[in-house]
Design an enzyme around this catalytic site. Structure first.
Site, PDB file in Angstrom:
ATOM      1  N   ARG A  50       0.838  -1.211   0.000  1.00 10.68           N
ATOM      2  CA  ARG A  50       0.000   0.000   0.000  1.00 10.68           C
ATOM      3  C   ARG A  50       0.866   1.253   0.000  1.00 10.68           C
ATOM      4  NH1 ARG A  50      -4.475   0.522   4.600  1.00 10.68           N
ATOM      5  NH2 ARG A  50      -2.663   1.063   5.849  1.00 10.68           N
ATOM      6  N   LYS A 149      -2.637   6.705   1.013  1.00 11.38           N
ATOM      7  CA  LYS A 149      -2.396   7.097   2.408  1.00 11.38           C
ATOM      8  C   LYS A 149      -1.324   8.187   2.380  1.00 11.38           C
ATOM      9  CE  LYS A 149      -1.938   4.917   6.934  1.00 11.38           C
ATOM     10  NZ  LYS A 149      -3.009   5.638   7.587  1.00 11.38           N
ATOM     11  N   GLU A 182     -16.076   5.963   6.303  1.00 11.00           N
ATOM     12  CA  GLU A 182     -15.176   5.335   7.279  1.00 11.00           C
ATOM     13  C   GLU A 182     -15.041   6.250   8.481  1.00 11.00           C
ATOM     14  OE1 GLU A 182     -11.105   4.957   5.910  1.00 11.00           O
ATOM     15  OE2 GLU A 182     -11.237   6.784   4.739  1.00 11.00           O
TER      16      GLU A 182
HETATM   17  N1  PMP Z   1      -9.046   4.584   7.267  1.00 12.74           N
HETATM   18  C1  PMP Z   1      -8.177   5.559   7.555  1.00 12.74           C
HETATM   19  C2  PMP Z   1      -8.491   6.949   7.133  1.00 12.74           C
HETATM   20  C3  PMP Z   1      -6.990   5.272   8.246  1.00 12.74           C
HETATM   21  O1  PMP Z   1      -6.136   6.260   8.541  1.00 12.74           O
HETATM   22  C4  PMP Z   1      -6.729   3.955   8.649  1.00 12.74           C
HETATM   23  C5  PMP Z   1      -5.482   3.650   9.407  1.00 12.74           C
HETATM   24  N2  PMP Z   1      -4.427   3.347   8.542  1.00 12.74           N
HETATM   25  C6  PMP Z   1      -7.672   2.963   8.318  1.00 12.74           C
HETATM   26  C7  PMP Z   1      -8.816   3.310   7.626  1.00 12.74           C
HETATM   27  C8  PMP Z   1      -7.434   1.530   8.668  1.00 12.74           C
HETATM   28  O2  PMP Z   1      -6.418   0.987   7.864  1.00 12.74           O
HETATM   29  P1  PMP Z   1      -5.457  -0.147   8.406  1.00 12.74           P
HETATM   30  O3  PMP Z   1      -6.342  -1.245   8.885  1.00 12.74           O
HETATM   31  O4  PMP Z   1      -4.669  -0.550   7.210  1.00 12.74           O
HETATM   32  O5  PMP Z   1      -4.637   0.435   9.473  1.00 12.74           O
END
Ligand code: PMP
Length: 297
Positions: A50, A149, A182
Site C-alpha cells: 500500500r 495514504k 469510514e
Molecule cells: N481509514 C483511515 C483513514 C486510516 O487512517 C486507517 C489507518 N491506517 C484505516 C482506515 C485503517 O487501515 P489499516 O487497517 O490498514 O490500518
C-alpha cells in the site's frame, strides 16, 4: 529512540528533515501505520504494497526498494529493542523549492519511526466507543483518492476536530454521495441479523485490518456484504465495529445519541476481537532473523 532516515540510524534529536521538504510544505508524501506483535511485523507485505502503491499514485519514486524498507523497519525495531510496537514508515517527496513543482525535488526521503503504543482505546474495548457523524465529507476519489495514504490528513483531522467538539471518541465520515465512508482513522462495519455489512473501498482507505477481518469472518462462516450504508443502517445496527492498525478491532456502542444494539460490545464484535488477537499472535514477519531474501517480504 533511534530513527531510520535515508540510510542512517540516528538518535531522535539528530533525525531531521529540511524545512524545504515538500512533505512539510505541502503534505506531499505517503506513510503507513504498522504494528509488530511479539517480535513479528504484522502484515508487512500488505502495508508495504500500500505504501508503494500510494507513492506510485502520487508519482513519487521511493529512494529505497520494498525489501530495503522492510529491512529498515526490522532494524529500527531491533535498534530500539522493541518487540511490540507501532511503526511509522514515511516517504516524503524530498527537498524542493517553495513552488509546488515536484520535478524540483531531486530525491525522495525515507523515514521509519517505531514507538511503544498499546491498546489505542484503553477501556473502550469493553465499554464501547461513542461515535459521531460529522458534517465534513470524506475526500472524494476524484479529488484525492482516500486509497492513497498520503501525508495530507487534513480531511481526517477536520473530522477528528468535529468529533472532539461533539464529544465523540471517533468520527464517522459520509462520502459526497451521502453514504457511510469510514472513521477518521479506521474502517467501519455494521452487524445486522448476523451478517456483516461494510462499505465498498472506493471512497475510503483499503484497510489492512479490514482485509484481515474479512478473512476472519469468512473462516468463521459469517456472511460479509460490501454495500452502500446510510444513517439508518448505523442507527439500527445490532452492532457497530471499527478497525484499524492503531485501533485494532473496536466496538462502537453509541452514535449521535442512539444506543447501538444492547449498548455493549455484541457477540460478533467479541468473536472478531478474539480472533483478531489470535491471528496477531500466530503470524507476522520475524524481526530477529536475517534480512528477507529479495522479493520475499
Ligand atoms: N481509514 C483511515 C483513514 C486510516 O487512517 C486507517 C489507518 N491506517 C484505516 C482506515 C485503517 O487501515 P489499516 O487497517 O490498514 O490500518
Amino acid at each position: 529512540m533511534i530513527i531510520y532516515i535515508d540510510g542512517k540510524y540516528l538518535p531522535e534529536g539528530l533525525a531531521k528533515v529540511s524545512v524545504f521538504d515538500h512533505g512539510l510544505l505541502y503534505g506531499d508524501g505517503v506513510f503507513e501505520g504498522i504494528r509488530a506483535y511479539n517480535g513479528r511485523v504484522f502484515r508487512l507485505k500488505e502495508h508495504l504494497d500500500r505504501l508503494y502503491d500510494s507513492a506510485k499514485t502520487l508519482d513519487i519514486t521511493p529512494p529505497i526498494t520494498k525489501d530495503e524498507m522492510a529491512e529498515a523497519i526490522c532494524e529500527t525495531l531491533r535498534r530500539n529493542k522493541l518487540k511490540d510496537a507501532y511503526i511509522r514508515p514515511i516517504i516524503t517527496r524530498g527537498v524542493g523549492d517553495l513552488g509546488l513543482d515536484p520535478r524540483k525535488c531531486r530525491r525522495a526521503s525515507a523515514i521509519v519511526i517505531a514507538v511503544t503504543w498499546g491498546a489505542m482505546y484503553g477501556d473502550l474495548y469493553e465499554k464501547g466507543l461513542k461515535a459521531v457523524t460529522v458534517s465534513v465529507r470524506r475526500n472524494p476519489a476524484e479529488c484525492l483518492p482516500p486509497n492513497v495514504k498520503s501525508l495530507n490528513y487534513l480531511n481526517n483531522i477536520l473530522a477528528k476536530i468535529e468529533a472532539n467538539y461533539k464529544g465523540g471518541d471517533e468520527a464517522i465520515f459520509f462520502d459526497t454521495n451521502g453514504y457511510v465512508s469510514e472513521g477518521s482513522g479506521d474502517n467501519l462495519y455494521v452487524v445486522k441479523n448476523g451478517e456483516i455489512l461494510t462499505p465498498h473501498t472506493l471512497n475510503n482507505l483499503r484497510g489492512v485490518t479490514r482485509m484481515v477481518v474479512l478473512e476472519i469472518a469468512a473462516s468463521l462462516g459469517i456472511t460479509v456484504k460490501e454495500q452502500n450504508l446510510g444513517y439508518f443502517d448505523l442507527y439500527t445496527a445490532d452492532e457497530l465495529i471499527c478497525t484499524g492498525t492503531a485501533a485494532e478491532v473496536a466496538p462502537i456502542t453509541w452514535v449521535d445519541g442512539r444506543v447501538i444494539g444492547s449498548g455493549k460490545p455484541g457477540p460478533v464484535t467479541r468473536q472478531l476481537m478474539a480472533a483478531f488477537t489470535a491471528v496477531t499472535k500466530t503470524e507476522g514477519h520475524a524481526i530477529y532473523t536475517k534480512a528477507p531474501a529479495k522479493g520475499k517480504v
